[in-house]
Design a protein around this motif. Structure first.
Motif, short mmCIF file in Angstrom:
data_model
loop_
_atom_site.label_atom_id
_atom_site.label_comp_id
_atom_site.label_asym_id
_atom_site.label_seq_id
_atom_site.Cartn_x
_atom_site.Cartn_y
_atom_site.Cartn_z
N LEU A 1 0.86 -1.18 0.00
CA LEU A 1 0.00 0.00 0.00
C LEU A 1 0.90 1.23 0.00
O LEU A 1 1.81 1.33 0.83
CB LEU A 1 -0.91 0.01 1.23
CG LEU A 1 -1.81 1.24 1.42
CD1 LEU A 1 -2.84 1.34 0.30
CD2 LEU A 1 -2.49 1.20 2.78
N TRP A 2 0.65 2.16 -0.93
CA TRP A 2 1.53 3.31 -1.04
C TRP A 2 0.74 4.58 -1.35
O TRP A 2 -0.36 4.52 -1.88
CB TRP A 2 2.61 3.09 -2.11
CG TRP A 2 2.07 2.93 -3.51
CD1 TRP A 2 1.65 1.77 -4.10
CD2 TRP A 2 1.86 3.97 -4.47
NE1 TRP A 2 1.20 2.01 -5.37
CE2 TRP A 2 1.32 3.36 -5.63
CE3 TRP A 2 2.08 5.34 -4.47
CZ2 TRP A 2 0.99 4.09 -6.77
CZ3 TRP A 2 1.76 6.07 -5.60
CH2 TRP A 2 1.23 5.44 -6.74
N GLY A 3 1.32 5.70 -1.00
CA GLY A 3 0.75 7.01 -1.33
C GLY A 3 1.85 7.99 -1.63
O GLY A 3 3.00 7.82 -1.18
N ALA A 4 1.54 9.02 -2.42
CA ALA A 4 2.56 9.97 -2.83
C ALA A 4 1.95 11.34 -3.07
O ALA A 4 0.80 11.45 -3.51
CB ALA A 4 3.28 9.48 -4.09
N GLU B 1 -1.46 10.72 -5.12
CA GLU B 1 -1.73 9.37 -5.60
C GLU B 1 -1.84 8.42 -4.42
O GLU B 1 -1.18 8.61 -3.39
CB GLU B 1 -0.60 8.88 -6.51
CG GLU B 1 -0.29 9.74 -7.70
CD GLU B 1 1.00 9.31 -8.39
OE1 GLU B 1 0.92 8.52 -9.34
OE2 GLU B 1 2.08 9.77 -7.95
N ILE B 2 -2.65 7.39 -4.59
CA ILE B 2 -2.69 6.29 -3.63
C ILE B 2 -2.86 5.00 -4.42
O ILE B 2 -3.65 4.96 -5.38
CB ILE B 2 -3.81 6.46 -2.59
CG1 ILE B 2 -3.73 5.34 -1.54
CG2 ILE B 2 -5.19 6.54 -3.23
CD1 ILE B 2 -4.60 5.58 -0.33
N GLY B 3 -2.08 3.98 -4.06
CA GLY B 3 -2.11 2.75 -4.84
C GLY B 3 -1.96 1.52 -3.98
O GLY B 3 -1.48 1.57 -2.84
N ALA C 1 -5.34 5.33 -7.69
CA ALA C 1 -6.21 6.50 -7.86
C ALA C 1 -5.34 7.74 -7.79
O ALA C 1 -4.40 7.82 -7.00
CB ALA C 1 -7.28 6.53 -6.77
N PHE C 2 -5.64 8.73 -8.62
CA PHE C 2 -4.81 9.93 -8.68
C PHE C 2 -5.67 11.18 -8.83
O PHE C 2 -6.78 11.13 -9.36
CB PHE C 2 -3.81 9.84 -9.84
CG PHE C 2 -4.43 9.70 -11.20
CD1 PHE C 2 -4.78 10.80 -11.96
CD2 PHE C 2 -4.69 8.43 -11.71
CE1 PHE C 2 -5.36 10.66 -13.20
CE2 PHE C 2 -5.28 8.27 -12.97
CZ PHE C 2 -5.62 9.40 -13.71
N PHE C 3 -5.15 12.28 -8.33
CA PHE C 3 -5.78 13.59 -8.47
C PHE C 3 -4.68 14.59 -8.76
O PHE C 3 -3.73 14.73 -7.98
CB PHE C 3 -6.53 13.98 -7.20
CG PHE C 3 -7.23 15.31 -7.30
CD1 PHE C 3 -8.53 15.40 -7.77
CD2 PHE C 3 -6.57 16.49 -6.94
CE1 PHE C 3 -9.17 16.63 -7.87
CE2 PHE C 3 -7.21 17.72 -7.05
CZ PHE C 3 -8.52 17.79 -7.51
N SER C 4 -4.79 15.30 -9.88
CA SER C 4 -3.77 16.25 -10.31
C SER C 4 -4.39 17.63 -10.48
O SER C 4 -5.40 17.78 -11.17
CB SER C 4 -3.13 15.82 -11.64
OG SER C 4 -2.61 14.51 -11.57
#
Length: 656
Positions: free
Chosen positions: A426-429, A476-478, A493-496
């Motif tokens: 599980l990762w986020g950025a 981002e979260i994946g 999932a991403f939001f830019s």
């Protein structure tokens, strides 16, 4: 196409008799030993594939399954079994890319939106063995220049999302890193010959040893593409002929090794184009030194030179020389893994004026002022990978990069990853990326000569003297997992949030500005299922939404439509089946929803490949494109764009 627009009779074509005979041979002939490359990645389990070492996420080797990013890897075996004959066609295998063919050798390729067939497709960084291949004139990629020998590609790492902290400006929406095989992995000879509807090509490669610890290879290839047709059957002058040759030398050992490689190429388009044929040529030379120290630290120094020449009256023409040098140093410090480095790039170009007659008494004139310019970029970066515990890792970093137009830009990022087990991540950025100005943004002028001599010159675009960097702030979260030995998946999932996007003013004398912005968000996912030892299923999908608009005070007449034409949905399914150890049967189905402006209908394409190895060093294959589709448009105005129809391509691959 022939010169009269008809199909050439001398080229292989789809015919019921020859295809039926080939299918009969595929089914009935006995099996033989597998070819040299057939076992490279084909026999790896999903767990072993997850353990492939990649380098694009952190600029150091790490397991794919532990990489805190939305990354898809196209393997050497994937490329072979796809039947792809060019780099853009191989990139169709990545579900996190939008790949649209716009002509015989022309493509529009993007990640997370902003796809465009002209000079605005500029937010995707493309590297070939560490060499940046986007044009310094407009920050995009001329895909017809990148004629990679696919048989020598080890893997293609495709990251969707920003990579500015490590890779710098232009790594806004993604990074494509093409990594070729070492010279030691390509010993002996290879001959590849192929032909089919509208396409023919051939390649030769030979590798040999250099002393006890060195290896060398040389290669040459040629491609011949006929003109495409539009929906009415009219021939479009977009055919392409190209030749390329190159070499690679590797020597040393694991702790210290060196690489020198280079390529030279020429290409020419159809001579019946209104503005004359497109002609390109160029060469590059790259050297790299890797060092591993007993302390666990590592060092890399890389330098390259790239010369590019392009004659293109309808778009841009000019010569560009690029020099680049960079180094990086990795230092383990307890729970920390520090990576730092610096780089310098210099590009000198000479862009000639172009004149394109579009009607009697009306000629478009494009010009770059000044005609010649030298641009420089300097950068320094540092990244710290901190192990907060046995299963939690925090990676923070920042790059400072300068350019001659806007000075120093700051590109920070932070990534948090929790690896609950070897097969679950599980990762986020959060990241900030910029697309720095190119010459097209600051120095481009467009006008029209009207009337008969003496002509009246009417300005249309008057450069962009105040154009700044475009900015993306991305969250981002994946989650990536392999819950069972035969099933793995990844979802992100991403939001830019974008600001200062390129915009303009109404003609005449429009000025290029930064008065557009908004949000882009979505989900991208893919999975693989090993149904049996010899049958693998895989697939992917992307859902993309854009909410872009003009800033207050902007008078841009085009609005967001000028920033790209993107589908809201796209999906793909692949089946790779080993009918026997020497017979392959592969199918890929791609679905793309309609494009909004200009409106392009949705389409579904089915590609099929049959492969057979009658001897251990020989492979025959037949690839059918658009099996059930007589024709569809992928990009551009459907009334005039290339329509891609059903075609077949036969290939002979021989190792010696």
């Amino acid at each position: 196409m022939g010169s009269d627009g008809s199909r050439p009779s001398g080229r292989l074509k789809i015919c019921g008799g020859c295809l039926a005979a080939w299918l009969s041979a595929f089914v009935n002939l006995p099996a033989a030993g597998a070819g040299p490359d057939s076992s490279s990645l084909a026999d790896l389990s999903l767990e072993e594939l997850g353990n492939i070492e990649i380098t694009s996420v952190s600029r150091r080797p790490e397991r794919l399954s532990a990489a805190a990013a939305s990354i898809f890897v196209i393997t050497h075996e994937d490329i072979r079994r796809s039947g792809a004959t060019s780099l853009p066609e191989a990139l169709r295998l990545a579900p996190n890319l939008q790949v649209a063919q716009t002509g015989a050798a022309q493509y529009a390729i993007s990640s997370r939106g902003f796809n465009n067939a002209n000079a605005l497709a500029n937010k995707l960084l493309v590297l070939i063995d560490g060499r940046t291949v986007y044009s310094p004139i407009y920050s995009g990629v001329f895909w017809e220049h990148q004629d990679v020998l696919l048989e020598d590609v080890e893997r293609i790492e495709v990251i969707s999302g920003p990579g500015g902290t490590l890779w710098g400006a232009n790594a806004v929406n993604g990074v494509i890193n093409v990594i070729t095989r070492s010279a030691g992995a390509t010993q002996g000879g290879l001959v590849s010959l192929g032909g089919g509807d509208g396409e023919a090509g051939g390649a030769f490669r030979y590798g040999f040893a250099l002393g006890d610890r060195g290896h060398f290879r040389i290669y040459a290839k040629a491609t011949d593409l006929d003109n495409t047709e539009n929906f009415s059957g009219a021939s479009l002058p977009d055919g392409w002929r190209s030749q390329q040759a190159g070499f690679r030398a590797d020597w040393g050992q694991a702790s210290r090794n060196f690489t020198i490689q280079g390529d030279a190429y020429t290409g020419r388009g159809d001579s019946r184009a209104v503005a004359g044929p497109v002609e390109v040529s160029g060469f590059n030379l790259l050297a790299r030194w890797n060092e591993q120290f007993e302390s666990g630290s590592d060092f890399q120094l890389q330098a390259y030179f790239d010369r590019s020449e392009r004659k293109d009256q309808a778009l841009f023409q000019g010569d560009a020389d690029t020099y680049d040098i960079e180094f990086q140093n990795g230092i383990p410090l307890g729970r920390h893994k520090v990576l730092w480095g610096a780089g310098y790039r210099e590009a000198s170009d000479d862009v000639a004026m172009t004149r394109v007659p579009v009607a009697p008494g009306f000629t478009f004139v494009t010009n770059f002022v000044p005609r010649s310019r030298k641009l420089t970029w300097e950068n320094v970066f540092v990244q710290d990978e901190i192990h907060l515990g046995a299963t939690v890792k925090l990676t923070v970093g920042v790059k400072l990069e300068s350019n001659d137009y806007t000075g120093w830009e700051t590109l920070p990022s932070a990534r948090l990853a929790w690896e609950s087990s070897d097969n679950h991540l599980l990762w986020g950025a959060i990241s900030r990326a910029v697309r720095a100005p190119a010459r097209l943004d600051r120095d481009f002028f467009l006008s029209a000569d009207v009337g008969v001599p003496p002509l009246v010159n009417i300005p249309i675009i008057d450069g962009g003297p105040d154009f700044e960097s475009e900015i993306a702030e991305v969250a981002e979260i994946g989650y990536r997992a392999q819950p069972w030995t035969n099933f793995s998946y990844s979802i992100t999932a991403f939001f830019s949030e974008y600001s200062k996007l390129r915009s303009g003013q109404p003609s005449p004398a429009a000025v290029i500005q930064n008065m557009m912005g908004g949000d882009v968000y979505g989900v991208e996912a893919w999975a693989s299922y090993q149904a049996t030892d010899s049958w693998r299923l895989s697939g992917g999908l992307v859902e993309l939404r854009k909410d872009l608009g003009l800033d207050p005070g902007s008078t841009d007449p085009e609005g967001p439509r000028a920033l790209g034409n993107d589908p809201e949905h796209q999906w793909m399914l692949r089946s790779t089946l080993n009918v026997t150890p020497n017979h392959d049967f592969d199918i890929m189905v791609r679905g793309v929803s309609d494009l909004p402006d200009p409106a392009v209908p949705d389409y579904t394409a089915v590609d099929m490949r049959l492969g057979w190895r009658p001897q251990g060093n020989v492979e025959l294959s037949a690839t059918i494109r658009n099996l059930f589709d007589p024709g569809h448009v992928e990009f551009g105005n459907p009334a005039t764009a290339s329509e891609l129809g059903r075609s077949v391509y036969f290939k002979l691959l021989c190792h010696f």
